[in-house]
Each structure stands twice: as C-alpha cells, then as structure tokens.
Scaffold this motif. Structure first.
Motif, PDB file in Angstrom:
ATOM      1  N   ASN A  65       0.824  -1.211   0.000  1.00 51.23           N
ATOM      2  CA  ASN A  65       0.000   0.000   0.000  1.00 51.23           C
ATOM      3  C   ASN A  65       0.855   1.256   0.000  1.00 51.23           C
ATOM      4  O   ASN A  65       0.380   2.326  -0.371  1.00 51.23           O
ATOM      5  CB  ASN A  65      -0.930   0.010   1.214  1.00 51.23           C
ATOM      6  CG  ASN A  65      -2.070  -0.959   1.061  1.00 51.23           C
ATOM      7  OD1 ASN A  65      -2.433  -1.338  -0.044  1.00 51.23           O
ATOM      8  ND2 ASN A  65      -2.647  -1.381   2.175  1.00 51.23           N
ATOM      9  N   ASP A  66       2.108   1.119   0.426  1.00 50.56           N
ATOM     10  CA  ASP A  66       3.016   2.267   0.421  1.00 50.56           C
ATOM     11  C   ASP A  66       3.695   2.455  -0.938  1.00 50.56           C
ATOM     12  O   ASP A  66       4.528   3.340  -1.110  1.00 50.56           O
ATOM     13  CB  ASP A  66       4.067   2.117   1.529  1.00 50.56           C
ATOM     14  CG  ASP A  66       4.969   0.904   1.356  1.00 50.56           C
ATOM     15  OD1 ASP A  66       4.797   0.141   0.369  1.00 50.56           O
ATOM     16  OD2 ASP A  66       5.854   0.705   2.215  1.00 50.56           O
ATOM     17  N   GLY A  67       3.344   1.588  -1.931  1.00 50.83           N
ATOM     18  CA  GLY A  67       3.903   1.693  -3.275  1.00 50.83           C
ATOM     19  C   GLY A  67       5.222   0.972  -3.457  1.00 50.83           C
ATOM     20  O   GLY A  67       5.713   0.848  -4.582  1.00 50.83           O
ATOM     21  N   THR A  68       5.805   0.479  -2.390  1.00 54.41           N
ATOM     22  CA  THR A  68       7.096  -0.208  -2.471  1.00 54.41           C
ATOM     23  C   THR A  68       6.920  -1.621  -3.022  1.00 54.41           C
ATOM     24  O   THR A  68       6.023  -2.347  -2.594  1.00 54.41           O
ATOM     25  CB  THR A  68       7.751  -0.284  -1.073  1.00 54.41           C
ATOM     26  OG1 THR A  68       7.919   1.044  -0.577  1.00 54.41           O
ATOM     27  CG2 THR A  68       9.092  -0.985  -1.117  1.00 54.41           C
ATOM     28  N   MET A  69       7.786  -1.984  -3.951  1.00 57.68           N
ATOM     29  CA  MET A  69       7.794  -3.347  -4.491  1.00 57.68           C
ATOM     30  C   MET A  69       8.684  -4.209  -3.598  1.00 57.68           C
ATOM     31  O   MET A  69       9.775  -3.794  -3.205  1.00 57.68           O
ATOM     32  CB  MET A  69       8.325  -3.363  -5.923  1.00 57.68           C
ATOM     33  CG  MET A  69       7.471  -2.566  -6.897  1.00 57.68           C
ATOM     34  SD  MET A  69       5.758  -3.145  -7.026  1.00 57.68           S
ATOM     35  CE  MET A  69       5.989  -4.771  -7.714  1.00 57.68           C
ATOM     36  N   ARG A  70       8.192  -5.412  -3.286  1.00 59.19           N
ATOM     37  CA  ARG A  70       8.925  -6.321  -2.412  1.00 59.19           C
ATOM     38  C   ARG A  70       8.995  -7.698  -3.050  1.00 59.19           C
ATOM     39  O   ARG A  70       8.064  -8.126  -3.742  1.00 59.19           O
ATOM     40  CB  ARG A  70       8.254  -6.410  -1.047  1.00 59.19           C
ATOM     41  CG  ARG A  70       8.358  -5.097  -0.277  1.00 59.19           C
ATOM     42  CD  ARG A  70       7.686  -5.192   1.089  1.00 59.19           C
ATOM     43  NE  ARG A  70       7.887  -3.966   1.837  1.00 59.19           N
ATOM     44  CZ  ARG A  70       7.155  -2.865   1.692  1.00 59.19           C
ATOM     45  NH1 ARG A  70       6.181  -2.818   0.836  1.00 59.19           N
ATOM     46  NH2 ARG A  70       7.411  -1.788   2.428  1.00 59.19           N
ATOM     47  N   ASN A  71      10.095  -8.384  -2.775  1.00 59.72           N
ATOM     48  CA  ASN A  71      10.281  -9.728  -3.292  1.00 59.72           C
ATOM     49  C   ASN A  71       9.388 -10.717  -2.555  1.00 59.72           C
ATOM     50  O   ASN A  71       9.063 -10.527  -1.383  1.00 59.72           O
ATOM     51  CB  ASN A  71      11.735 -10.174  -3.125  1.00 59.72           C
ATOM     52  CG  ASN A  71      12.693  -9.310  -3.916  1.00 59.72           C
ATOM     53  OD1 ASN A  71      12.318  -8.654  -4.882  1.00 59.72           O
ATOM     54  ND2 ASN A  71      13.946  -9.298  -3.501  1.00 59.72           N
TER      55      ASN A  71
END
Length: 149
Positions: A132-138
């Motif tokens: 939701n914070d826009g950060t892409m995570r593996n």
C-alpha cells in the motif's frame, strides 16, 4: 463476537497496513466458499474462548498451500503460530498431502517459523508484491515434503 468479526479484528491488528496483506471479509468468505479451503483458529482457553490467531489454507490434489497465518500481536511468541502450523501440517498428513507450500514477502519475520518447521526456500520472485506504500517487495516461495507428521 462472531467468528468472521474476530478474524477481521486479528487481521487489522496483525498486518501492517503498508504491506497490504490483510484480507477483507468478502475475500475471506469468497475463499472459504471454494472447495478445499479451510480456516482454522487457535482459541484461548477451552476452545470457546477468544480467537488468538488463525490460518487459511487449501488442500487440493495432494498439495496444500498456506494462504494466510495471523496471530493477534498480544499473543505473539506464546505458541499460537506454532499450534496453527502443527494443526495445518497434521491435517495435511491426515489428508495424504505430499507437498505443503507457502509464499510470503521476503522480509516477513515469520520466515524463521517456517524454516523451523522444515520449509525450504525454492523460489524468489523479484518485485512481486506492491505494498500500500507503493514499495515493491520480493516474494519467497517455500516448500516442505509432508509425510506422517
């Protein structure tokens, strides 16, 4: 409090909103309406008490996938997640599941719990989840061969 409301309460407390991992009631109900999907709870006391955590998983064609495991923050580190994992894997064994799997955010602290249960990392999906914070995570995929548990 009805069980779905208790699940919602745990979800709201257990999942950091920046990751966007919590499901809403409609998602839970839609998932549980499909064949092979189960929600199992860990209750305080004699089983009629307060819901401390839950797991949602599916069993299909000899395989099982843990979709969601959540423990209310006030009951973390008290054995609730371990009890839920034991319950899931016991059901898998009884249903003759040969492979159990799960997928999670790479920086999820539950990784150590899954490793302790013998899950091994088999795949890494780069930039798979968008929080939701826009950060892409593996995403990490973990598997475990299931035998008599």
């Amino acid at each position: 409090m009805d069980r779905l409301a208790a699940v919602d309460e745990i979800m709201a407390a257990a999942f950091d909103p920046r990751y966007g991992e919590a499901w809403n009631s409609a998602q839970v109900l839609a998932t549980l309406a499909m064949p092979g999907y189960q929600l199992r709870g860990a209750y305080l006391g004699d089983g009629a008490g307060q819901l401390a955590g839950f797991a949602i998983f599916r069993i299909i064609a000899g395989e099982s996938e843990l979709l969601l495991l959540a423990v209310h923050p006030r009951w973390r580190r008290s054995g609730v997640a371990t009890a839920l994992m034991n319950d899931w894997l016991s059901i898998c064994s009884g249903e003759l599941v040969t492979m159990a799997c799960l997928e999670m955010r790479e920086d999820n602290p539950a990784r150590d719990l899954y490793r302790a249960f013998g899950f091994v990392e088999v795949a890494l999906r780069k930039s798979y989840y968008r929080g939701n914070d826009g950060t892409m995570r593996n995403a990490v995929t973990m598997n475990k061969m299931v035998t008599a548990f």
